[in-house]
Design a protein around this motif. Structure first.
Motif: not given
Length: 256
Positions: A117, A101, A97-98, A114, A104, A87, A111
């Protein structure tokens, strides 16, 4: 039994044959390096394995399944992942957070969720664990845009690992790194050996010879040799395939 088996793979771009009846087998847990001069077709091969482009001829089997016609997403769900491709990295989001994601997305969600997430313990906790695994435990709350180049590559690797892949495709993970960063990435990949099979395309010969269980040498889309690091190092045909004394010295360990 091989985890990955590539049989007579061909990719043409007009009159150019970028991958010429290429064959490859990778065992479970093996780190198999692909080396060769610029223009040999290494990145084309990685793209074919990842599903970014379709072969004109030949087959790819992974885990006993024919994945030749599968999409990138379908291949990811079988356990095949390309680092730096699973991704896009969101530069304004933190490393944590990345990776959340990435978890997820690999669960089949969009996305656009987010915000959920970022607060979902079921995503955050495994994301923390993966970031710690790649050496970013102290950098989880740093925005991706503020990470150093080497740290950015560690983050991209963490995002690929979110899918718990059986095979990682690594296309020049040391590119643009300082010596210290390259050594750190080499150690990280060494630590991951055995947990995941890997196909590694890399120009850093020190890293290749330190890491690879076997090496395939690609020239003009064809494999001209395959063997252990020592066998490849001593192969005169392989050395002759690399232009310039500097690269030959890297292959042999010689100095001026």
């Amino acid at each position: 039994m091989s985890l990955l088996r590539v049989d007579r793979l061909v990719k043409r771009y007009g009159g150019l044959t970028a991958t010429d009846h290429f064959c490859l087998e990778v065992a479970p847990g093996e780190l198999h390096a692909i080396i060769g001069p610029n223009g040999a077709g290494k990145s084309t091969l990685i793209g074919l394995l990842a599903g970014e482009s379709k072969a004109d001829e030949g087959t790819i089997h992974f885990g006993g399944r024919d994945i030749t016609s599968m999409s990138i997403e379908q291949r990811a769900h079988t356990g095949l992942a390309r680092s730096y491709q699973i991704t896009s990295v969101f530069p304004e989001f933190t490393a944590l957070e990345n990776v959340a994601l990435a978890f997820q997305a690999l669960q089949g969600h969009s996305f656009r969720f987010w915000r959920a997430a970022a607060n979902d313990t079921a995503l955050i906790e495994p994301a923390r664990a993966v970031l710690a695994r790649v050496g970013l435990a102290r950098r989880m709350q740093v925005p991706a845009a503020a990470l150093a180049h080497g740290e950015h590559r560690q983050l991209e690797l963490a995002m690929a690992l979110a899918g718990e892949p059986r095979l990682l495709l690594l296309d020049e993970p040391m590119a643009g790194m300082s010596q210290a960063e390259s050594e750190q990435m080499t150690q990280l990949l060494a630590d991951l050996k055995g947990e995941h099979a890997m196909v590694l395309v890399e120009h850093d010969m020190d890293a290749v010879f330190a890491l690879a269980d076997r090496i395939t040498v690609l020239v003009s889309g064809r494999a001209i040799a395959c063997g252990t690091a020592e066998a490849i190092r001593c192969n005169a045909d392989v050395r002759d395939a690399y232009l310039g004394d500097e690269t030959r010295n890297e292959m042999t360990g010689a100095t001026e």
